[in-house]
Design a protein around this motif. Structure first.
Motif, PDB file in Angstrom:
ATOM      1  N   GLU A  13       5.493  -0.747   3.279  1.00 55.32           N
ATOM      2  CA  GLU A  13       4.957  -2.078   2.683  1.00 55.32           C
ATOM      3  C   GLU A  13       4.562  -2.939   3.775  1.00 55.32           C
ATOM      4  O   GLU A  13       5.325  -3.310   4.657  1.00 55.32           O
ATOM      5  CB  GLU A  13       5.939  -2.761   1.750  1.00 55.32           C
ATOM      6  CG  GLU A  13       5.989  -1.648   0.416  1.00 55.32           C
ATOM      7  CD  GLU A  13       7.046  -2.627  -0.612  1.00 55.32           C
ATOM      8  OE1 GLU A  13       7.816  -3.456  -0.168  1.00 55.32           O
ATOM      9  OE2 GLU A  13       6.857  -2.443  -1.885  1.00 55.32           O
ATOM     10  N   ARG A  69       3.612  -6.710   4.585  1.00 52.80           N
ATOM     11  CA  ARG A  69       3.831  -8.024   4.078  1.00 52.80           C
ATOM     12  C   ARG A  69       2.937  -8.960   5.015  1.00 52.80           C
ATOM     13  O   ARG A  69       3.326  -9.070   6.113  1.00 52.80           O
ATOM     14  CB  ARG A  69       5.055  -8.486   4.344  1.00 52.80           C
ATOM     15  CG  ARG A  69       6.065  -7.615   3.187  1.00 52.80           C
ATOM     16  CD  ARG A  69       7.858  -7.845   3.311  1.00 52.80           C
ATOM     17  NE  ARG A  69       8.128  -6.783   2.855  1.00 52.80           N
ATOM     18  CZ  ARG A  69       8.580  -6.774   1.311  1.00 52.80           C
ATOM     19  NH1 ARG A  69       8.153  -7.757   0.562  1.00 52.80           N
ATOM     20  NH2 ARG A  69       9.365  -5.930   0.750  1.00 52.80           N
ATOM     21  N   THR A  70       1.940  -9.741   4.486  1.00 54.01           N
ATOM     22  CA  THR A  70       1.320 -10.677   5.110  1.00 54.01           C
ATOM     23  C   THR A  70       1.806 -12.202   4.720  1.00 54.01           C
ATOM     24  O   THR A  70       2.607 -12.418   3.771  1.00 54.01           O
ATOM     25  CB  THR A  70      -0.118 -10.542   4.752  1.00 54.01           C
ATOM     26  OG1 THR A  70      -0.470 -11.034   3.485  1.00 54.01           O
ATOM     27  CG2 THR A  70      -0.591  -9.263   5.065  1.00 54.01           C
ATOM     28  N   GLU A  97       1.236  -5.118   0.321  1.00 53.36           N
ATOM     29  CA  GLU A  97       0.221  -4.347   0.158  1.00 53.36           C
ATOM     30  C   GLU A  97       1.117  -2.905   0.274  1.00 53.36           C
ATOM     31  O   GLU A  97       1.810  -2.801   1.566  1.00 53.36           O
ATOM     32  CB  GLU A  97      -0.934  -4.170   1.286  1.00 53.36           C
ATOM     33  CG  GLU A  97      -1.878  -5.569   0.807  1.00 53.36           C
ATOM     34  CD  GLU A  97      -2.883  -5.262  -0.171  1.00 53.36           C
ATOM     35  OE1 GLU A  97      -3.252  -4.217  -0.656  1.00 53.36           O
ATOM     36  OE2 GLU A  97      -3.257  -6.156  -0.774  1.00 53.36           O
ATOM     37  N   ARG A 155      -0.098   3.858   1.634  1.00 58.27           N
ATOM     38  CA  ARG A 155       0.036   5.222   1.078  1.00 58.27           C
ATOM     39  C   ARG A 155      -0.331   6.515   1.766  1.00 58.27           C
ATOM     40  O   ARG A 155      -1.050   6.541   2.754  1.00 58.27           O
ATOM     41  CB  ARG A 155      -0.722   5.212  -0.314  1.00 58.27           C
ATOM     42  CG  ARG A 155      -0.523   3.856  -1.021  1.00 58.27           C
ATOM     43  CD  ARG A 155      -1.329   3.931  -2.454  1.00 58.27           C
ATOM     44  NE  ARG A 155      -0.436   4.956  -3.539  1.00 58.27           N
ATOM     45  CZ  ARG A 155       0.262   4.705  -4.169  1.00 58.27           C
ATOM     46  NH1 ARG A 155       0.918   3.502  -3.888  1.00 58.27           N
ATOM     47  NH2 ARG A 155       0.815   5.639  -4.922  1.00 58.27           N
TER      48      ARG A 155
END
Length: 78
Positions: A33, A35-36, A42, A45
């Motif tokens: 994942e 992380r912003t 987001e 995948r």
């Protein structure tokens, strides 16, 4: 474990593989994942072929490090 048994450890859904974006929406699973600070989380995948390649690499690294390899965690560190 065989390839299908390893793939069965993951939850699959349509998405875009980080290594093969030109393939469009295909079966993928979240491996990390992103992380912003300001945006939503987001999922990064990967498609089945990438998962198998990542698992093979993790298995080699585990053997080199002398630790037990546990499939099903392609995006995680050993």
């Amino acid at each position: 474990m065989n390839s299908q048994q390893i793939l069965d450890l993951y939850t699959w859904a349509p998405g875009v593989c980080f290594q093969h974006p030109d393939a469009g929406a295909i079966e993928t699973t979240v491996v990390q994942e992103l992380r912003t600070r300001l945006g939503p989380v987001e999922g990064i995948r990967a498609c089945p072929s990438c998962i198998l390649a990542m698992e093979a690499r993790r298995q080699c690294l585990a053997a080199e490090a002398g630790v037990v390899y546990e499939p099903g965690h392609a995006g995680a560190p050993l």
